[in-house]
Design a protein around this motif. Structure first.
Motif, PDB file in Angstrom:
ATOM      1  N   GLU A 189       0.842  -1.195   0.000  1.00 18.97           N
ATOM      2  CA  GLU A 189       0.000   0.000   0.000  1.00 18.97           C
ATOM      3  C   GLU A 189       0.878   1.246   0.000  1.00 18.97           C
ATOM      4  OE1 GLU A 189      -3.583   1.149   0.662  1.00 18.97           O
ATOM      5  OE2 GLU A 189      -3.384  -0.416  -0.856  1.00 18.97           O
ATOM      6  N   LEU A 190       0.455   2.210  -0.736  1.00 20.62           N
ATOM      7  CA  LEU A 190       1.178   3.467  -0.788  1.00 20.62           C
ATOM      8  C   LEU A 190       1.044   4.174   0.565  1.00 20.62           C
ATOM      9  CD1 LEU A 190       2.502   5.732  -2.402  1.00 20.62           C
ATOM     10  CD2 LEU A 190       0.227   6.409  -3.131  1.00 20.62           C
ATOM     11  N   ARG A 191       2.192   4.500   1.181  1.00 23.57           N
ATOM     12  CA  ARG A 191       2.025   5.194   2.450  1.00 23.57           C
ATOM     13  C   ARG A 191       1.910   6.694   2.205  1.00 23.57           C
ATOM     14  NH1 ARG A 191       7.466   3.689   5.874  1.00 23.57           N
ATOM     15  NH2 ARG A 191       6.759   5.333   7.240  1.00 23.57           N
ATOM     16  N   THR A 192       1.055   7.310   2.961  1.00 28.57           N
ATOM     17  CA  THR A 192       0.883   8.738   2.727  1.00 28.57           C
ATOM     18  C   THR A 192       1.588   9.566   3.787  1.00 28.57           C
ATOM     19  OG1 THR A 192      -1.220   8.604   3.825  1.00 28.57           O
ATOM     20  CG2 THR A 192      -1.274   8.657   1.429  1.00 28.57           C
ATOM     21  N   SER A 193       2.008   8.937   4.867  1.00 31.46           N
ATOM     22  CA  SER A 193       2.741   9.719   5.848  1.00 31.46           C
ATOM     23  C   SER A 193       4.140   9.145   6.018  1.00 31.46           C
ATOM     24  CB  SER A 193       2.022   9.703   7.192  1.00 31.46           C
ATOM     25  OG  SER A 193       2.866  10.301   8.154  1.00 31.46           O
ATOM     26  N   HIS A 194       5.089  10.024   5.975  1.00 27.00           N
ATOM     27  CA  HIS A 194       6.477   9.598   6.172  1.00 27.00           C
ATOM     28  C   HIS A 194       7.068  10.286   7.388  1.00 27.00           C
ATOM     29  CE1 HIS A 194       6.452   7.509   2.322  1.00 27.00           C
ATOM     30  NE2 HIS A 194       5.704   8.508   1.908  1.00 27.00           N
ATOM     31  N   ALA A 195       6.184  10.870   8.178  1.00 27.13           N
ATOM     32  CA  ALA A 195       6.634  11.616   9.360  1.00 27.13           C
ATOM     33  C   ALA A 195       7.445  10.713  10.273  1.00 27.13           C
ATOM     34  CB  ALA A 195       5.429  12.175  10.107  1.00 27.13           C
ATOM     35  N   GLY A 196       8.557  11.255  10.760  1.00 30.82           N
ATOM     36  CA  GLY A 196       9.372  10.523  11.722  1.00 30.82           C
ATOM     37  C   GLY A 196      10.405   9.607  11.080  1.00 30.82           C
ATOM     38  N   ARG A 197      10.371   9.468   9.749  1.00 29.60           N
ATOM     39  CA  ARG A 197      11.364   8.573   9.121  1.00 29.60           C
ATOM     40  C   ARG A 197      12.750   9.208   9.207  1.00 29.60           C
ATOM     41  NH1 ARG A 197       9.311   5.934   3.506  1.00 29.60           N
ATOM     42  NH2 ARG A 197      11.019   4.510   3.893  1.00 29.60           N
ATOM     43  N   ARG A 198      13.740   8.364   9.311  1.00 31.08           N
ATOM     44  CA  ARG A 198      15.113   8.851   9.370  1.00 31.08           C
ATOM     45  C   ARG A 198      15.751   8.605   8.006  1.00 31.08           C
ATOM     46  NH1 ARG A 198      17.883   9.163  13.985  1.00 31.08           N
ATOM     47  NH2 ARG A 198      19.507   7.709  13.389  1.00 31.08           N
ATOM     48  N   ALA A 199      16.429   9.635   7.505  1.00 30.28           N
ATOM     49  CA  ALA A 199      16.957   9.515   6.145  1.00 30.28           C
ATOM     50  C   ALA A 199      18.398   9.985   6.058  1.00 30.28           C
ATOM     51  CB  ALA A 199      16.090  10.337   5.195  1.00 30.28           C
ATOM     52  N   LEU A 200      19.065   9.469   5.039  1.00 27.45           N
ATOM     53  CA  LEU A 200      20.406   9.919   4.695  1.00 27.45           C
ATOM     54  C   LEU A 200      20.264  10.723   3.409  1.00 27.45           C
ATOM     55  CD1 LEU A 200      23.405   9.415   5.478  1.00 27.45           C
ATOM     56  CD2 LEU A 200      23.417   7.608   3.766  1.00 27.45           C
ATOM     57  N   MET A 201      20.982  11.836   3.328  1.00 28.18           N
ATOM     58  CA  MET A 201      20.857  12.626   2.108  1.00 28.18           C
ATOM     59  C   MET A 201      22.163  12.593   1.322  1.00 28.18           C
ATOM     60  SD  MET A 201      19.715  16.515   1.913  1.00 28.18           S
ATOM     61  CE  MET A 201      20.492  17.529   0.720  1.00 28.18           C
ATOM     62  N   LEU A 202      22.059  12.334   0.022  1.00 30.02           N
ATOM     63  CA  LEU A 202      23.238  12.321  -0.836  1.00 30.02           C
ATOM     64  C   LEU A 202      23.179  13.512  -1.773  1.00 30.02           C
ATOM     65  CD1 LEU A 202      23.307   8.548  -1.936  1.00 30.02           C
ATOM     66  CD2 LEU A 202      24.129   9.575   0.193  1.00 30.02           C
ATOM     67  N   THR A 203      24.290  14.189  -1.915  1.00 32.84           N
ATOM     68  CA  THR A 203      24.279  15.354  -2.795  1.00 32.84           C
ATOM     69  C   THR A 203      25.605  15.452  -3.537  1.00 32.84           C
ATOM     70  OG1 THR A 203      23.816  17.727  -2.855  1.00 32.84           O
ATOM     71  CG2 THR A 203      25.101  16.951  -0.981  1.00 32.84           C
ATOM     72  N   ARG A 204      25.535  16.132  -4.678  1.00 33.10           N
ATOM     73  CA  ARG A 204      26.807  16.419  -5.371  1.00 33.10           C
ATOM     74  C   ARG A 204      27.094  17.895  -5.136  1.00 33.10           C
ATOM     75  NH1 ARG A 204      30.200  13.384  -7.968  1.00 33.10           N
ATOM     76  NH2 ARG A 204      29.610  11.299  -8.663  1.00 33.10           N
ATOM     77  N   ASN A 205      26.947  18.729  -6.178  1.00 33.40           N
ATOM     78  CA  ASN A 205      27.351  20.127  -5.986  1.00 33.40           C
ATOM     79  C   ASN A 205      26.184  21.022  -5.595  1.00 33.40           C
ATOM     80  OD1 ASN A 205      29.851  19.230  -6.989  1.00 33.40           O
ATOM     81  ND2 ASN A 205      28.994  19.374  -9.052  1.00 33.40           N
ATOM     82  N   GLU A 206      24.957  20.447  -5.579  1.00 27.21           N
ATOM     83  CA  GLU A 206      23.787  21.278  -5.365  1.00 27.21           C
ATOM     84  C   GLU A 206      23.719  21.787  -3.933  1.00 27.21           C
ATOM     85  OE1 GLU A 206      23.692  18.051  -6.134  1.00 27.21           O
ATOM     86  OE2 GLU A 206      23.206  17.996  -8.266  1.00 27.21           O
ATOM     87  N   ASN A 207      23.119  22.970  -3.792  1.00 29.78           N
ATOM     88  CA  ASN A 207      22.903  23.525  -2.462  1.00 29.78           C
ATOM     89  C   ASN A 207      21.785  22.715  -1.782  1.00 29.78           C
ATOM     90  OD1 ASN A 207      22.090  24.984  -0.274  1.00 29.78           O
ATOM     91  ND2 ASN A 207      22.164  26.967  -1.318  1.00 29.78           N
ATOM     92  N   PRO A 208      22.045  22.168  -0.587  1.00 26.62           N
ATOM     93  CA  PRO A 208      21.050  21.278   0.009  1.00 26.62           C
ATOM     94  C   PRO A 208      19.915  21.981   0.758  1.00 26.62           C
ATOM     95  CG  PRO A 208      23.038  21.310   1.358  1.00 26.62           C
ATOM     96  CD  PRO A 208      23.285  22.236   0.211  1.00 26.62           C
ATOM     97  N   THR A 209      19.979  23.319   0.911  1.00 26.27           N
ATOM     98  CA  THR A 209      19.038  24.005   1.818  1.00 26.27           C
ATOM     99  C   THR A 209      17.574  23.740   1.473  1.00 26.27           C
ATOM    100  OG1 THR A 209      20.688  25.732   1.812  1.00 26.27           O
ATOM    101  CG2 THR A 209      18.620  26.241   2.926  1.00 26.27           C
ATOM    102  N   GLU A 210      17.234  23.924   0.195  1.00 26.17           N
ATOM    103  CA  GLU A 210      15.831  23.794  -0.171  1.00 26.17           C
ATOM    104  C   GLU A 210      15.351  22.343  -0.047  1.00 26.17           C
ATOM    105  OE1 GLU A 210      13.896  26.514  -2.946  1.00 26.17           O
ATOM    106  OE2 GLU A 210      13.909  24.777  -4.262  1.00 26.17           O
ATOM    107  N   PHE A 211      16.225  21.435  -0.421  1.00 28.57           N
ATOM    108  CA  PHE A 211      15.872  20.025  -0.355  1.00 28.57           C
ATOM    109  C   PHE A 211      15.617  19.616   1.101  1.00 28.57           C
ATOM    110  CE2 PHE A 211      16.959  15.428  -0.960  1.00 28.57           C
ATOM    111  CZ  PHE A 211      16.059  15.168  -1.976  1.00 28.57           C
ATOM    112  N   LEU A 212      16.450  20.158   1.989  1.00 31.29           N
ATOM    113  CA  LEU A 212      16.266  19.877   3.422  1.00 31.29           C
ATOM    114  C   LEU A 212      14.925  20.439   3.906  1.00 31.29           C
ATOM    115  CD1 LEU A 212      19.802  20.579   4.908  1.00 31.29           C
ATOM    116  CD2 LEU A 212      18.574  18.408   4.937  1.00 31.29           C
ATOM    117  N   ALA A 213      14.591  21.632   3.408  1.00 33.58           N
ATOM    118  CA  ALA A 213      13.321  22.250   3.827  1.00 33.58           C
ATOM    119  C   ALA A 213      12.133  21.411   3.339  1.00 33.58           C
ATOM    120  CB  ALA A 213      13.223  23.670   3.281  1.00 33.58           C
TER     121      ALA A 213
END
Ligand SMILES: Nc1nc2c(ncn2[C@@H]2O[C@H](COP(=O)(O)OP(=O)(O)OP(=O)(O)O)[C@@H](O)[C@H]2O)c(=O)[nH]1
Ligand SMILES: [Mg+2]
Length: 462
Positions: free
Chosen positions: A22-46
């Motif tokens: 089933e497609l979950r609609t809430s992801h609140a509380g999940r813990r994640a790792l973020m991978l980035t190259r040269n992009e500014n991460p600020t907006e993605f974090l927001a």
């Protein structure tokens, strides 16, 4: 009741493969790792923060994106091992989601998920999850589902391709094959949804036609997500709408009458964001069009952002407006509105205006929906742009008992205009009002010598 047209694909392609649960609609509380190259991460974090996903750590690898895996293979393998073996004391313990700060190709997404062996979302996936969570109306859900299926289709095609070439058999759920079947089901559902969207677009067009026929003028609100569009809409209309400090609170169109000016309609809608793939926004084109096909467009910029952010968001919004405007729909007047005045200093406002001036914006209006500063000035400016400058005139008292009383005439005038100033004197009722030229002619005809234009003086209402 079950809709006979509605045969949703039970599979949701995401995270580089196809999830069968089933497609979950809430992801609140999940813990994640973020991978980035040269992009500014600020907006993605927001964006992650808007969904209450906790980004535990950002792993950056500089350099050009790898065509197959975005980050280098060795790096991905090291991340996979560390994720898999993280003991309870390790900050990565409990991470079940990897967020990649880029718009990946289907091939990269599938490869990365395979290599990391963890649910992986790129920027598009994150936005789709966010939209799914925020979509509350039938139209919004329909639009989000189309956007989602469009993205899923690319992933499924990649899987079908691999199945055909024998490169990769039966991704995920225990040797499941037959992505072709899923792809066909997806295409069928997409066809049904697109049919619905066309009906929705036709209904919007009809609504717009009726508004125009009734002589109403429309003012669209556009701007980057979180710019304060819904707050300004509520201030101008006196109508509550969803306002939240999160991205993409609004996914559908809301139309409201501007307070005290019944013939001016305001249209609040979805916001823009940088670097959004066009097929994602295409799903919302009917919604966006409703606010863009207007007589006056307010382009909102959050003035409390740093100057370079204001300019970046201005450029994104301007580009989206240009790309999305229908060349046959005629042009609209554009007014740049700076929001959140209460949160910025005077010197910052001067710096923002100075920067905008070099981008060809010589006039802006400064507002705050929180303190109401600038709202009346904006309202006057909107009316002057739509109807021309306000007219000063006098309503004379009745000469005989059969003449209409001043109060009745005033009501008629108010039904057709927006009154800015009102004063009684021995001569009668002095009004300053914004009136459409055609309505002014009609009022003169119906009221005869009971109304007289006075010498227009620069008034406070202007
Ligand atoms: N300080 C301050 N905050 C504001 C003002 N206007 C809006 N905000 C805040 O800015 C955030 C976003 O406001 P919204 O009105 O939802 O913005 P929006 O452009 O409709 O956002 P989306 O629908 O998510 O694209 C909320 O937390 C509001 O409380 C303002 O005049 N002053
Ligand atoms: Mg909004």
């Amino acid at each position: 009741m079950k809709d006979p047209d509605w045969d949703p694909v039970p599979l949701i392609a995401g995270s580089g493969g196809v999830l069968t649960e089933e497609l979950r609609t809430s992801h609140a509380g999940r813990r994640a790792l973020m991978l980035t190259r040269n992009e500014n991460p600020t907006e993605f974090l927001a964006l992650a923060d808007t969904m209450d996903i906790q980004v535990v750590e950002i792993v950056a690898q500089r350099g050009r994106s790898d065509k197959r895996t975005h980050l280098g293979r060795g790096r991905l393998e090291a991340i996979r091992d560390e994720l898999r073996m993280a003991p309870e004391s390790h900050p990565w313990f409990g991470i079940d989601l990897v967020l990649v700060n880029a718009n990946l190709s289907a091939r990269q997404l599938v490869n990365m998920t395979d290599m990391l062996q963890c649910e992986t979302w790129d920027r598009v996936r994150l936005l789709l999850e966010l939209f799914t969570q925020h979509a509350s109306s039938v139209e919004a859900r329909n639009q989000v589902r189309i956007a989602r299926l469009n993205a899923d289709r690319n992933v499924l095609r990649e899987l079908v391709n691999r199945e055909t070439t024998g490169e990769r058999l039966g991704y995920g759920a225990g040797g499941r094959t037959g992505w072709n079947v899923a792809l066909n089901a997806l295409n069928r559902e997409l066809k049904t949804l697109r049919g619905r969207q066309r009906r929705y677009s036709r209904a919007i067009k009809e609504r717009q036609r009726q508004r125009r026929a009734s002589g109403a003028r429309t003012v669209g609100l556009a701007g980057y997500t979180n710019a304060g569009k819904s707050s300004l809409f509520a201030s101008l209309c006196g109508k509550p709408v969803i306002v939240e400090d999160r991205y993409f609170s609004t996914l559908e169109t809301t139309v409201g009458r501007m307070q005290f000016s019944p013939r001016v309609l305001l249209v609040d809608t979805i916001g823009f964001i940088d670097d959004i793939p066009s097929d994602l926004l295409d799903a919302f084109s009917a919604t966006l069009k409703e606010s863009l096909e207007c007589d006056l467009l307010l382009l909102l910029l959050d003035c409390s952002d740093p100057v370079e952010e204001v300019i970046r968001k201005f450029e994104t919004s301007r580009r989206e407006l240009f790309d999305r405007s229908d060349p046959d729909a005629g042009s609209y007047d554009l007014l740049v509105v700076l929001t959140k005045q209460d949160s910025c200093s005077e010197s910052h406002v001067v710096a923002v205006n100075h920067a905008l001036d070099s981008f060809g914006v010589s006039e802006t209006i400064l507002t705050s929906s929180t303190s109401s500063e600038g709202i009346e000035h904006l309202r006057s400016n909107i009316l002057t742009r739509l109807h021309g400058p306000p007219i000063s005139f006098l309503v004379s008292p009745p000469n005989s008992a059969s003449d209409r009383p001043i109060a009745a005439i005033e009501s008629e005038i108010r039904r057709n205009s927006m009154v800015g100033e009102r004063r009684m004197s021995d001569e009668g009722l002095h009004l300053v009002a914004w009136i459409d030229p055609a309505d002014w002619v009609r009022l003169n005809r119906s009221l005869g010598d009971r109304i007289h234009r006075e010498v227009d003086q620069p008034s406070q209402a202007e």
